[in-house]
Design a protein around this motif. Structure first.
Motif, PDB file in Angstrom:
ATOM      1  N   PHE A  89      12.274  -7.634   5.565  1.00 23.20           N
ATOM      2  CA  PHE A  89      12.852  -8.704   4.756  1.00 23.20           C
ATOM      3  C   PHE A  89      11.743  -9.593   4.207  1.00 23.20           C
ATOM      4  N   ARG A  90      10.704  -9.003   3.672  1.00 22.29           N
ATOM      5  CA  ARG A  90       9.629  -9.749   3.020  1.00 22.29           C
ATOM      6  C   ARG A  90       9.549  -9.283   1.579  1.00 22.29           C
ATOM      7  N   ARG A  91       8.902 -10.068   0.737  1.00 24.27           N
ATOM      8  CA  ARG A  91       8.765  -9.705  -0.677  1.00 24.27           C
ATOM      9  C   ARG A  91       7.909  -8.459  -0.840  1.00 24.27           C
ATOM     10  N   SER A  92       8.124  -7.782  -1.949  1.00 20.61           N
ATOM     11  CA  SER A  92       7.453  -6.511  -2.234  1.00 20.61           C
ATOM     12  C   SER A  92       5.932  -6.595  -2.165  1.00 20.61           C
ATOM     13  N   GLU A  93       5.358  -7.708  -2.586  1.00 22.07           N
ATOM     14  CA  GLU A  93       3.896  -7.796  -2.597  1.00 22.07           C
ATOM     15  C   GLU A  93       3.284  -7.741  -1.192  1.00 22.07           C
ATOM     16  N   PHE A  94       4.099  -7.945  -0.148  1.00 23.89           N
ATOM     17  CA  PHE A  94       3.603  -7.869   1.220  1.00 23.89           C
ATOM     18  C   PHE A  94       3.679  -6.452   1.799  1.00 23.89           C
ATOM     19  N   LEU A  95       4.330  -5.533   1.092  1.00 27.88           N
ATOM     20  CA  LEU A  95       4.540  -4.189   1.644  1.00 27.88           C
ATOM     21  C   LEU A  95       3.262  -3.409   1.959  1.00 27.88           C
ATOM     22  N   PRO A  96       2.209  -3.462   1.145  1.00 32.90           N
ATOM     23  CA  PRO A  96       1.003  -2.708   1.523  1.00 32.90           C
ATOM     24  C   PRO A  96       0.456  -3.113   2.901  1.00 32.90           C
ATOM     25  N   ASP A  97       0.382  -4.403   3.180  1.00 29.89           N
ATOM     26  CA  ASP A  97      -0.111  -4.853   4.484  1.00 29.89           C
ATOM     27  C   ASP A  97       0.872  -4.505   5.603  1.00 29.89           C
ATOM     28  N   ILE A  98       2.155  -4.643   5.338  1.00 38.08           N
ATOM     29  CA  ILE A  98       3.168  -4.294   6.339  1.00 38.08           C
ATOM     30  C   ILE A  98       3.105  -2.797   6.644  1.00 38.08           C
ATOM     31  N   ALA A  99       2.892  -1.988   5.623  1.00 33.32           N
ATOM     32  CA  ALA A  99       2.785  -0.544   5.824  1.00 33.32           C
ATOM     33  C   ALA A  99       1.582  -0.208   6.713  1.00 33.32           C
ATOM     34  N   GLU A 100       0.474  -0.914   6.531  1.00 34.33           N
ATOM     35  CA  GLU A 100      -0.698  -0.696   7.394  1.00 34.33           C
ATOM     36  C   GLU A 100      -0.355  -0.973   8.851  1.00 34.33           C
ATOM     37  N   ASP A 101       0.348  -2.070   9.101  1.00 36.90           N
ATOM     38  CA  ASP A 101       0.777  -2.389  10.465  1.00 36.90           C
ATOM     39  C   ASP A 101       1.758  -1.341  10.982  1.00 36.90           C
ATOM     40  N   PHE A 102       2.661  -0.920  10.125  1.00 38.51           N
ATOM     41  CA  PHE A 102       3.653   0.100  10.496  1.00 38.51           C
ATOM     42  C   PHE A 102       2.974   1.387  10.953  1.00 38.51           C
ATOM     43  N   LEU A 103       1.940   1.802  10.262  1.00 39.48           N
ATOM     44  CA  LEU A 103       1.238   3.038  10.601  1.00 39.48           C
ATOM     45  C   LEU A 103       0.613   2.989  11.997  1.00 39.48           C
ATOM     46  N   LYS A 104       0.338   1.814  12.500  1.00 42.60           N
ATOM     47  CA  LYS A 104      -0.231   1.649  13.838  1.00 42.60           C
ATOM     48  C   LYS A 104       0.843   1.611  14.920  1.00 42.60           C
ATOM     49  N   LEU A 105       2.110   1.494  14.506  1.00 42.74           N
ATOM     50  CA  LEU A 105       3.212   1.294  15.463  1.00 42.74           C
ATOM     51  C   LEU A 105       3.795   2.593  15.997  1.00 42.74           C
ATOM     52  N   ASP A 106       3.805   3.636  15.215  1.00 45.02           N
ATOM     53  CA  ASP A 106       4.399   4.920  15.586  1.00 45.02           C
ATOM     54  C   ASP A 106       5.925   4.856  15.635  1.00 45.02           C
ATOM     55  N   ALA A 107       6.527   4.163  14.691  1.00 52.44           N
ATOM     56  CA  ALA A 107       7.982   4.174  14.515  1.00 52.44           C
ATOM     57  C   ALA A 107       8.304   5.223  13.454  1.00 52.44           C
ATOM     58  N   PRO A 108       9.439   5.915  13.548  1.00 54.14           N
ATOM     59  CA  PRO A 108       9.715   6.985  12.593  1.00 54.14           C
ATOM     60  C   PRO A 108      10.282   6.550  11.240  1.00 54.14           C
ATOM     61  N   VAL A 109      10.842   5.319  11.154  1.00 58.74           N
ATOM     62  CA  VAL A 109      11.557   4.926   9.937  1.00 58.74           C
ATOM     63  C   VAL A 109      11.077   3.569   9.425  1.00 58.74           C
ATOM     64  N   PHE A 110      10.767   3.534   8.124  1.00 57.00           N
ATOM     65  CA  PHE A 110      10.369   2.305   7.427  1.00 57.00           C
ATOM     66  C   PHE A 110      11.458   2.005   6.405  1.00 57.00           C
ATOM     67  N   TRP A 111      12.131   0.864   6.543  1.00 54.76           N
ATOM     68  CA  TRP A 111      13.294   0.543   5.714  1.00 54.76           C
ATOM     69  C   TRP A 111      13.070  -0.822   5.084  1.00 54.76           C
ATOM     70  N   THR A 112      13.257  -0.920   3.762  1.00 55.62           N
ATOM     71  CA  THR A 112      13.178  -2.232   3.113  1.00 55.62           C
ATOM     72  C   THR A 112      14.517  -2.593   2.510  1.00 55.62           C
ATOM     73  N   GLN A 113      14.778  -3.875   2.520  1.00 57.64           N
ATOM     74  CA  GLN A 113      16.057  -4.385   2.030  1.00 57.64           C
ATOM     75  C   GLN A 113      16.109  -4.386   0.496  1.00 57.64           C
ATOM     76  N   LEU A 114      17.234  -4.796  -0.030  1.00 54.73           N
ATOM     77  CA  LEU A 114      17.456  -4.813  -1.476  1.00 54.73           C
ATOM     78  C   LEU A 114      16.346  -5.568  -2.206  1.00 54.73           C
ATOM     79  N   ASN A 115      15.893  -4.981  -3.291  1.00 56.32           N
ATOM     80  CA  ASN A 115      14.865  -5.555  -4.165  1.00 56.32           C
ATOM     81  C   ASN A 115      13.486  -5.639  -3.524  1.00 56.32           C
ATOM     82  N   VAL A 116      13.284  -4.957  -2.417  1.00 60.25           N
ATOM     83  CA  VAL A 116      11.962  -4.902  -1.784  1.00 60.25           C
ATOM     84  C   VAL A 116      11.449  -3.480  -1.978  1.00 60.25           C
TER      85      VAL A 116
END
Length: 146
Positions: A89-116
């Protein structure tokens, strides 16, 4: 889909509803990045509905100690247990950094809300073998598919 910030059309191939149902049926724990402690915010209402549906919600918000009766963590890396879905639930411009953190987590699913949406993030995570769902409300999908 149209990215209002960049003024361009974005083509994403989200999983179909059968795959999304499988994701939701198999998930137990959802980390919610940007979960607000304010009950009037969409992130709170959506997360509360998912919690009421039986999912464990783990808030990721560095400004809150707890939300929805669950301990809040400053970052994804601070979560001491496994996570099935990371819901953003963060704005689209934050997704690259969030994706970097996600890659370190080992969760299988990355889901963004509407308009993200970020097409490069979508492609990078998809190509790395993760399930990526963007620009969809998890609460709406759950309601449709239950």
């Amino acid at each position: 889909m149209y990215d209002r910030l960049k003024g361009q059309v974005i083509l994403l191939k989200n999983p179909d509803r059968t795959e999304i149902k499988e994701v939701l049926d198999n998930a137990k724990t959802i980390a919610v990045i940007g979960l607000s402690p304010n009950p009037m915010r969409t992130s709170y209402m959506v997360s509360k509905a998912m919690q009421d549906a039986g999912y464990r919600i783990i808030p990721v918000n560095p400004l809150a100690d707890s939300i929805l009766g669950e301990k809040s963590y400053a970052t994804l890396q601070d979560i001491p247990e496994s996570v099935d879905i990371v819901n953003v639930f963060r704005r689209s411009e934050f997704l690259p950094d969030i994706a970097e953190d996600f890659l370190k987590l080992d969760a299988p699913v990355f889901w963004t809300q509407l308009n993200v949406v970020d097409e490069a993030v979508f492609n990078r995570l998809s190509e790395a073998g993760y399930t990526v769902i963007m620009d969809r409300c998890i609460k709406v999908e759950h309601a449709i598919l239950k």
